[in-house]
Design an enzyme around this catalytic site. Structure first.
Site, PDB file in Angstrom:
ATOM      1  N   HIS A 281      -7.421  -9.838 105.403  1.00  0.00           N
ATOM      2  CA  HIS A 281      -8.257 -11.001 105.696  1.00  0.00           C
ATOM      3  C   HIS A 281      -9.594 -10.788 105.876  1.00  0.00           C
ATOM      4  O   HIS A 281     -10.436 -11.332 106.304  1.00  0.00           O
ATOM      5  CB  HIS A 281      -7.647 -11.878 106.459  1.00  0.00           C
ATOM      6  N   CYS A 282     -10.081  -9.281 106.138  1.00  0.00           N
ATOM      7  CA  CYS A 282     -11.200  -8.691 106.694  1.00  0.00           C
ATOM      8  C   CYS A 282     -12.205  -7.873 105.813  1.00  0.00           C
ATOM      9  O   CYS A 282     -13.353  -8.638 105.316  1.00  0.00           O
ATOM     10  CB  CYS A 282     -11.233  -8.165 107.968  1.00  0.00           C
ATOM     11  N   ILE A 283     -11.800  -6.861 105.632  1.00  0.00           N
ATOM     12  CA  ILE A 283     -12.673  -5.871 104.987  1.00  0.00           C
ATOM     13  C   ILE A 283     -13.152  -6.063 103.345  1.00  0.00           C
ATOM     14  O   ILE A 283     -14.221  -6.125 103.116  1.00  0.00           O
ATOM     15  CB  ILE A 283     -12.200  -4.371 104.828  1.00  0.00           C
TER      16      ILE A 283
END
Ligand SMILES: NC(=O)c1ccc[n+]([C@@H]2O[C@H](COP(=O)([O-])OP(=O)(O)OC[C@H]3O[C@@H](n4cnc5c(N)ncnc54)[C@H](O)[C@@H]3O)[C@@H](O)[C@H]2O)c1
Length: 441
Positions: free
Chosen positions: A281-283
């Protein structure tokens, strides 16, 4: 905080005293990978914590003392619930009685790669309904620079209360790394920036009660940009090493050996590793929050777009490797049985959000392959045509090719090398093992 007279204490001083004495009532909105560990940390520090989530099932599990997040052991959570320090609800009206609220809701991208702020807006609308003087609100969801002061602040100031005087607002990026045995919520330094100096100071005070290191910065915008720099740094470096991996592949050079040797340089080099593509859910998401915002200022984030393109090509590249491996035994992809080892987006966790395994499966299915998967952390995945249940690793001997997409520690790689007819290894999980049937990224 400045000292105020006992008769007319400043709102900030009252709140600071509640935080210091651990009588502040703490709320966490969004009980996922970020929110639940944070709620548990504050309950462990002795605060009464209420988690608020839209998902009834999550609230019910918390109230039964049961964890649904890998990094939060039920054994640590259950006693906090039993002692009345931690509970959860779907009812936002509890905010009436809270002194602090941390917002940890999702910030995905829309299909157009624009930020989807709907979760933050929905959470803030609810907070605004029950907002009252003396509150500290901290946004933790990763977002574009300016969100806290341009989007959240006006929603809260509709109450007529004044920031820095009647209530306090901060942004603090969350850096949690699921599955990391060494660094977790408590010992990862916490950056915090407030809308006013009083906000920053209260944010610093709040975090320093439960976390080991707090890093105050001068504004919410700086704090928001810190997170985007960190994740953009990772995304671009992974893009670079993926491009080097493609180059090495074309030249017949083992990229893993190159990186290992380069990493012996004691300065000026930091190893990043290639792989089947970005996940989580980030990078894959956060850098686009930055490029979206900078576009408004007429600045094109060219590194981000390029790295996004290269990383996005990796599933295709892996599928081409599978095709080449099958060519060696004169089999087409169509009709071949292909088993994916590991479907979560990184090793030793159960999160399949944005996992490259899903893209690889989709591409192989489109070419007519028959797909199965094995993952000790994931029982079932949802594909376009419905759910797919995991298989046993022993079934590797019955398929035409195994693709190691996620290098979980629990896999028995020795048995896999014995059993499988062909292996495409996208993670160097079979480092040092020489066999003609192994095809490495
Ligand atoms: N997962 C990570 O490793 C990680 C690391 C650093 C930062 N972040 C950031 O933290 C934020 C949260 O991520 P996450 O991984 O914890 O997400 P998550 O999906 O695991 O959890 C979010 C939770 O919020 C709940 N929710 C959604 N809308 C809500 C609303 N309006 N009110 C109350 N609850 C609501 C969902 O039901 C869910 O339980 C995101 O901005 C993410 O980018 C995540």
């Amino acid at each position: 905080m400045s000292s105020a007279s006992a008769a007319f204490p400043l709102t900030a001083d009252v709140l600071a005293e509640k935080i210091r004495s651990r009588t502040a009532r703490v709320g966490v909105v969004g009980l996922g990978y970020v929110g639940l560990p944070l709620a548990v940390e504050y309950a462990e520090a002795g605060y009464h914590v209420v988690g608020i989530d839209l998902a009834e099932g999550k609230a019910a599990m918390v109230n039964q003392g049961e964890s649904y997040i890998g990094d939060v052991p039920t054994a640590a959570m259950a006693p906090l619930v039993a002692r009345g320090l931690l509970k959860a609800t779907t009812d936002f009206s509890v905010i009436r009685d809270l002194d602090t609220v941390n917002i940890c809701v999702p910030t995905p991208l829309r299909k157009t790669k624009d930020p989807d702020m709907s979760y933050i807006v929905a959470a803030c609308e609810e907070i605004a309904r029950y907002f009252h003087p003396g509150m500290l609100v901290i946004l933790e969801s990763t977002t574009y620079p300016g969100t806290t002061d341009e989007l959240v602040l006006p929603m809260l100031e509709k109450s007529g209360l004044k920031v820095g005087k009647d209530f306090f607002l901060c942004f603090s990026p969350e850096r949690v790394d699921p599955g990391n045995a060494k660094f977790h919520t408590k010992n990862i330094p916490k950056v915090v920036g407030g809308t006013t100096p009083a906000c920053t100071e209260l944010g610093r005070l709040f975090y320093s009660q439960a976390l080991e290191t707090v890093v105050p910065v001068s504004s919410t915008q700086v704090a928001e940009t810190v997170k985007l720099l960190e994740n953009t740094f990772r995304m671009i470096n992974i893009g670079l090493v993926n491009e080097i991996a493609i180059m090495c592949d074309g030249m017949g050079i083992n990229v893993w050996e190159v990186i290992e040797a380069a990493a012996t340089k004691p300065f000026g080099f930091m190893p990043f590793y290639p792989g089947p593509g970005l996940g989580g859910h980030c990078i894959p998401i956060d850098p686009f929050y930055l490029s979206w915002k900078t576009k408004q200022a007429g600045i094109e984030a060219r590194f981000i777009e390029l790295a996004g393109y290269i990383n996005g090509q990796m599933p295709q590249f892996i599928v081409a490797k599978v095709q080449n491996a099958l060519n060696e035994v004169a089999r087409p992809v169509k009709g071949s049985k292909i088993m994916i080892f590991g479907v979560s987006y990184k090793k030793n966790i159960d999160d399949v959000r944005e996992s490259p395994a899903l893209d690889i499966i989709h591409l192989l299915q489109k070419r007519g392959a028959e797909i199965s998967f094995v993952d000790p952390h994931v029982d079932e995945i949802r594909l376009e045509h419905g759910p797919l249940k995991g298989s046993q690793a022993s079934a590797a001997k019955d398929v035409d090719c195994v693709v190691i997409v996620t290098d979980h520690s629990a896999f028995d790689y020795k048995a896999l090398v014995n059993d499988a007819k062909l292996i495409v290894d996208t993670r160097n999980a079979l480092k040092g093992v020489q066999a003609e049937k192994i095809f490495r990224l």
